[in-house]
Design an enzyme around this catalytic site. Structure first.
Site, PDB file in Angstrom:
ATOM      1  N   GLY A 328      -1.063  -0.189  10.965  1.00 41.86           N
ATOM      2  CA  GLY A 328      -1.520   1.127  10.569  1.00 41.86           C
ATOM      3  C   GLY A 328      -2.430   0.938   9.812  1.00 41.86           C
ATOM      4  O   GLY A 328      -2.490   0.390   9.130  1.00 41.86           O
ATOM      5  N   GLY A 330      -4.602   3.347   6.239  1.00 46.44           N
ATOM      6  CA  GLY A 330      -4.414   4.195   5.170  1.00 46.44           C
ATOM      7  C   GLY A 330      -5.722   3.712   3.656  1.00 46.44           C
ATOM      8  O   GLY A 330      -6.240   3.718   4.569  1.00 46.44           O
ATOM      9  N   VAL A 335      -2.061  -2.230   7.525  1.00 46.91           N
ATOM     10  CA  VAL A 335      -0.176  -2.927   7.051  1.00 46.91           C
ATOM     11  C   VAL A 335      -0.648  -3.506   8.442  1.00 46.91           C
ATOM     12  O   VAL A 335      -0.868  -3.052   9.691  1.00 46.91           O
ATOM     13  CB  VAL A 335       0.666  -1.264   7.247  1.00 46.91           C
ATOM     14  N   LYS A 349       1.268  -5.386   3.864  1.00 49.04           N
ATOM     15  CA  LYS A 349       0.137  -4.368   3.548  1.00 49.04           C
ATOM     16  C   LYS A 349      -1.287  -4.994   2.736  1.00 49.04           C
ATOM     17  O   LYS A 349      -0.826  -5.354   1.190  1.00 49.04           O
ATOM     18  CB  LYS A 349       0.548  -3.131   2.735  1.00 49.04           C
ATOM     19  N   ASP A 444       2.884  11.212  -3.501  1.00 51.17           N
ATOM     20  CA  ASP A 444       1.616  11.176  -2.166  1.00 51.17           C
ATOM     21  C   ASP A 444       3.535  11.307  -1.121  1.00 51.17           C
ATOM     22  O   ASP A 444       3.142  10.408  -0.580  1.00 51.17           O
ATOM     23  CB  ASP A 444       1.436  10.384  -2.147  1.00 51.17           C
TER      24      ASP A 444
END
EC number: 2.7.11.1
Length: 638
Positions: A328, A330, A335, A349, A444
């Site tokens: 993924g 962000g 990641v 990450k 977050d």
């Protein structure tokens, strides 16, 4: 003409040679117990054991209660006559997992004794709770508890007769029933169990399910003194004379951590210290122009991280197979999936644009290194090489929660699973706010940052925006708004709503819960239908509650129990998104609300749109202490 460069090199060489002779006689007078207790030891198939456990040849290296027997596959120790198996020792996350030996695949052992573990040495973690066995009971049969779980065991008459297992025995609502049950039973035995494992019995109440809960074991934390001792390069042990913990250091034993060497050693090494400082200053002066990779002041924060694996960038490339599998992307980086050399799957990450600001990396590593909880993602290591920054943490099979809240997969998760996820997230945030030595505010919380393992146990992740503050403090000063639109608390944007604090996470959690049950998403439909962009989001939720329409995306086909769960989640969500932080419950209260009965939950006051510059009034007594909290900065804000 003198070659200054050669002269400096020779001088440095002579100094180093001189230090090699002086250092051994000056500072290496190591206490023998420090040398003896520093190495870990093997017991059965388990490796890397140390304090509080000890083997016969290491008596001074462990607590007297925790002498281990290594004749089997697992380390085993005895408290009075009760034996415990050590299932797992994880010194990176500072977790010990134990199981009571006689209860391995057996609910009805012969005459079990009630013995407790010394929590000053091995404190319970948040996921550990007590269950109670009641044996040989003569009173009326008890089939259910309003605030817990009870199951009749079916033990043989000669072993246990009519017997029960009860979870949440300390809940006030169970007191009357359990007091009567206890008085009618011959033997009561308290057994620590995993709270998350107990949750599986909600859908499977068989005796085999209870056996599995016990076989999983329960988790304990390390004595904080030992962690501090190891971090200061000491070795943990026990003083037989004072009957207290001791930290064996190079000079002599200390009560908690290794401090400075003795005065005599300090005086003897004073000249050496001055020389070292001079050499370091010279090296810094001549190297400053020749290198382009200077350590920023904030980088020094990582020196406080202990017992974490530091990987080189080459190792990170090998772990991720040259970044071939993307999990993924962000706002803070990408990641990748990977495997450690022992076969464990990990997520790596890679932080992007580190040159502009390293605070995100410092925040995440510093925050995660202080946590150890079943609902917080585990940090396994980090990379800190030049401008390269990477974080290595456990891999979660089911990815992030947001993919299960989309239109395509929303029906894959039933009400019960969503409730367990919401409760797990609440427990994780409660741990960050109230369970850590230093309070951590995440800032977050959103579906993308909630990861799910193969059993859909949630784990809070991505601490890039986190802030640390002392526990006695509540108010944080922020120089910038942080978070994700739609989940950010109003006080982060405007001081008219109150001060920024850990209650900002509570607001984000409320929005998360409402989205999980479909209430938040329906805002778009309602606004579009009314052709109004000024409608206040919770208005229609209150209207639906008044009309009894509280099943949201699940429809009317769900059971009565699931409808109650959905309504409970709705009420908790509304309490959490109160505009004023003072009116939001703290996370420990939210956990109680989620675990408690729907009947005791009140509908929160309906907020009104407030445009005044005056602070919003306090509507409830949920506010915690009023002392001002000062932020503990973990990185420079410049």
């Amino acid at each position: 003409m003198i070659n200054l460069s050669l002269y400096q090199t020779n001088s440095l060489s002579y100094t180093i040679i001189w230090m090699l002779f002086v250092i051994p006689s000056c500072v290496l007078s190591v206490d023998e117990r420090q040398k003896h207790c520093s190495p870990t030891f093997r017991c059965g198939k388990q490796t890397d054991l140390y304090y509080p456990f000890w083997s016969p040849d290491r008596e001074e290296c462990g607590h007297p209660v925790f002498k281990v027997n290594c004749s089997g596959d697992f380390a085993e120790f005895t408290i009075s006559t009760v034996k415990f198996h050590v299932l797992e020792m994880n010194y990176e996350s500072r977790i010990i997992r134990l199981v009571r030996t006689e209860y391995l695949n057996n609910l009805c052992p012969w005459h079990p004794e009630n013995r407790s573990i010394n929590q000053e040495v091995l404190p319970f973690l948040q996921d550990t709770e007590l269950g109670t066995f009641y044996y040989n009971c003569s009173g009326p049969t008890v089939d259910e508890l309003a605030n817990g779980y009870i199951r009749q065991l079916g033990c043989d008459e000669e072993v246990g007769g009519k017997s029960y297992f009860v979870s949440s025995p300390s809940h006030p609502g169970n007191r009357a029933i359990l007091d009567g049950l206890s008085a009618s039973c011959e033997r009561n035995v308290d057994i620590p169990v995993s709270r998350s494992a107990m949750e599986t019995t909600a859908t499977n109440q068989s005796l085999e399910a209870i056996k599995k809960v016990l076989d999983v074991g329960f988790e304990l934390g390390f004595n904080s003194d030992c962690s501090l001792c190891v971090a200061s390069k000491g070795a943990c042990g026990f003083n037989q004379s004072s009957k207290a913990f001791v930290c064996y250091c190079k000079d002599e034993p200390h009560e908690h951590t290794c401090g400075k060497m003795g005065i005599g050693i300090g005086l003897g090494c004073g000249f050496l210290g001055a020389t070292l400082i001079t050499v370091c200053l010279l090296c810094f002066f001549f190297q400053k122009r020749r290198t382009s990779h200077h350590l920023r002041p904030r980088d020094n924060n990582l020196k406080g991280l202990v017992q974490l694996k530091q990987y080189s960038y080459a190792e990170v490339r090998k772990i991720t197979k040259l970044f071939s599998h993307t999990l993924g992307k962000g706002g803070f980086g990408t990641v990748y999936g990977g495997n450690l050399c022992d076969g464990r799957k990990v997520a790596v990450k890679i932080l992007k644009d580190f040159k502009s600001n390293g605070e995100d990396f410092i925040n995440e590593v510093a925050s995660m290194s202080q946590t150890s909880h079943v609902n917080i993602v585990s940090l396994l290591g980090f990379c800190y090489e030049g401008s390269k920054r990477a974080i290595v943490y456990e891999f979660l099979e089911n990815g992030s929660l947001d993919q299960f809240l989309s239109e395509k997969k929303s029906l894959n998760l039933d009400v019960s699973t969503l409730y367990r996820i919401a409760l797990g997230v609440a427990r994780g945030l409660d741990y960050l706010h109230h369970g850590c030595k230093t309070r951590i505010v995440h800032f977050d919380i959103k579906p993308q940052n909630i990861l799910l393992d193969d059993t859909f146990c949630p784990k809070v992740s991505d601490f890039g925006l986190a802030k640390l503050c002392e526990k006695r403090e509540s108010i944080l000063s922020l120089l910038d708004a942080r978070g994700t639109i739609g989940y950010i608390a109003p006080e982060v944007f405007s001081g008219m709503y109150g001060r920024v604090s850990h209650k900002s996470d509570v607001y984000s959690y409320g929005m998360l819960v409402l989205e999980m049950i479909g209430a938040k998403n329906k805002e778009i439909e309602e606004t579009a239908a009314s052709n109004s962009s000024s409608a206040y989001f919770p208005d229609w939720i209150y209207k639906n509650l008044e009309n009894g329409e509280d099943t949201w995306k699940f429809g009317d086909e769900i059971s009565r129990e699931d409808k109650e769960v959905a309504k409970k989640m709705t009420l908790v969500g509304l309490w959490c998104i109160q505009p004023s932080p003072l009116n939001r419950p703290p996370m420990n209260r939210i956990v109680e609300m989620m675990e408690g009965s729907l009947d005791v939950l009140e509908v929160p006051p309906k907020p009104s749109i407030h445009y005044s510059a005056e602070p919003l009034p306090q509507l409830s007594s949920f506010s915690e202490e009023n002392s001002i909290y000062t932020e503990v900065f973990i990185g420079s804000t410049s």
